[in-house]
Scaffold this active site. Structure first.
Site, PDB file in Angstrom:
ATOM      1  N   TYR A 174     -29.920 -46.736 -53.684  1.00  0.00           N
ATOM      2  CA  TYR A 174     -29.759 -47.452 -52.570  1.00  0.00           C
ATOM      3  C   TYR A 174     -29.786 -49.181 -53.338  1.00  0.00           C
ATOM      4  O   TYR A 174     -29.309 -49.902 -52.572  1.00  0.00           O
ATOM      5  CB  TYR A 174     -30.614 -47.548 -51.519  1.00  0.00           C
ATOM      6  CG  TYR A 174     -32.245 -47.165 -51.666  1.00  0.00           C
ATOM      7  CD1 TYR A 174     -32.858 -48.011 -52.415  1.00  0.00           C
ATOM      8  CD2 TYR A 174     -32.833 -46.736 -50.308  1.00  0.00           C
ATOM      9  CE1 TYR A 174     -34.411 -48.012 -52.214  1.00  0.00           C
ATOM     10  CE2 TYR A 174     -34.032 -46.610 -50.312  1.00  0.00           C
ATOM     11  CZ  TYR A 174     -34.807 -47.253 -51.327  1.00  0.00           C
ATOM     12  OH  TYR A 174     -36.204 -47.068 -51.191  1.00  0.00           O
ATOM     13  N   LYS A 189     -35.256 -52.779 -55.394  1.00  0.00           N
ATOM     14  CA  LYS A 189     -34.631 -52.050 -56.493  1.00  0.00           C
ATOM     15  C   LYS A 189     -33.299 -52.552 -57.037  1.00  0.00           C
ATOM     16  O   LYS A 189     -33.234 -52.407 -58.377  1.00  0.00           O
ATOM     17  CB  LYS A 189     -34.446 -50.546 -56.014  1.00  0.00           C
ATOM     18  CG  LYS A 189     -35.578 -49.754 -55.537  1.00  0.00           C
ATOM     19  CD  LYS A 189     -36.643 -49.399 -56.717  1.00  0.00           C
ATOM     20  CE  LYS A 189     -37.595 -48.406 -56.514  1.00  0.00           C
ATOM     21  NZ  LYS A 189     -38.550 -48.080 -57.622  1.00  0.00           N
TER      22      LYS A 189
END
Ligand code: NAP
Length: 304
Positions: A174, A189
């Site tokens: 994601y 992330k």
């Protein structure tokens, strides 16, 4: 004889991707990491524990770094059962002093770590409008800032020592798609994947590789109930995955040991996805839109 095209039978059986090799086998030569020290943050649970185990099988001395005594104990037991040397060091990766102390302990036990696995992260599902400022900051602080601070400490030690090393970060897909219900973790992330590329360029001249792994769905016993319930039912042979199965935590370990091995020494700044092509599985006719609140069984938004 009828050609396969004219047959009413499907021309291809749906068999999915091959299963993972048995636990204990390895593609790399035995002893690939003999005498080296490998630090795994969050190495006492889930995927971190599985990564640490694969390095241990290949001869590495392992440092498990995390906060909770029960996780440290679990990591230590896992690695000791394989027969490798291991220490478990209490460390909060948000705190630069705690990271320094962890590296000092690693050096005292085994010498300068040649591999750092930045696996530790924090995550829980929450609609963005309900996410407290503290929740946002905490997840970003652990997942992004912690990854940077550990990498920085590792690089500084190697630059001072004029020695080579390898960093493997752990991302999530994601980072590229966005993660409804996980705004904090997805953004963090994305930062980790991006930082991998920057640090790889900055530190390659000094002999330090920086790569990243993106795991797909790899269920394990340590998954929090929050994450489990967000994923719905998890099956071994999962027909919602193109691979027709979920990933095994050790498969991330195979990828991590490869990236840190001599056979990958010209690979740096790369993000390797280990997910059986699941994140590319998108179409213009996805299932009907459900809000994150609906998916999580929450009622209407209530302002304070
Ligand atoms: P997990 O079991 O929740 O493990 C997280 C680890 O991070 C724990 O061992 C925890 O240990 C450690 N940690 C958290 N905060 C810390 C801090 N401040 N300082 C030091 N350690 C800290 O997660 P997982 O499922 O194994 O996931 C491992 C990695 O893969 C994560 O980066 C995750 O985002 C990524 N990932 C996993 C999946 C999956 O399917 N499982 C999919 C995509 C990406 P303590 O609590 O003891 O500190």
């Amino acid at each position: 004889m009828a050609s396969s095209e004219s047959s009413s039978e499907p021309s291809q059986a749906v068999i999915g991707l091959a299963p993972a090799p048995e636990t204990g086998s390895s593609a790399l030569p035995a002893g690939t990491f003999d005498g080296t020290c490998v630090v795994v943050t969050g190495g006492g649970t889930g995927l971190g524990k599985a990564i640490a185990a694969e390095f241990a099988r290949l001869g590495a001395n392992i440092v498990i770094a995390s906060r909770k005594p029960e996780h440290l104990e679990a990591g230590r037991n896992e690695i000791a059962a394989i027969g490798a040397e291991v220490i478990a060091v209490e460390c909060d990766i948000r705190d630069p002093e705690s990271i320094k102390a962890m590296f000092d302990a690693a050096i005292d036990a085994f010498g300068l770590p040649s591999v750092l696995i930045n696996n530790a992260a924090a995550n829980f599902p929450v609609p963005a409008e309900d996410m407290s400022p503290n929740a946002w900051r905490t997840v970003v602080d652990i997942t992004l800032n912690g990854t940077f601070l550990c990498s920085r400490e590792f690089a500084r030690r190697h630059l001072a020592d004029r020695s080579r090393g390898s960093i493997v970060n752990v991302g999530a897909s994601y980072a590229w798609t966005g993660g409804p219900g996980f705004a904090h973790s997805a953004a963090a992330k994305a930062g980790v994947v991006n930082m991998t590329e920057t640090l790889a360029v900055e530190w390659a001249p000094f002999g330090i590789q920086v790569n990243c792994l993106v795991p797909g769905l790899m269920p394990h016993e340590d998954m929090t109930s929050d994450i489990r319930s967000n994923l719905g039912g998890i099956h071994d042979k999962d027909d919602r995955q193109p691979a027709m199965r979920v990933g095994r935590p050790r498969e991330l370990g195979y990828a991590a040991t490869f990236l840190a091995s001599p056979y990958a020494s010209f690979i740096s700044g790369h993000t390797l996805v280990v997910d059986g092509a699941n994140w590319q599985r998108r179409s213009l006719t996805n299932p009907p839109v459900q809000t994150v609140r609906e998916q999580m069984g929450l009622g209407d938004f209530q302002a304070d």
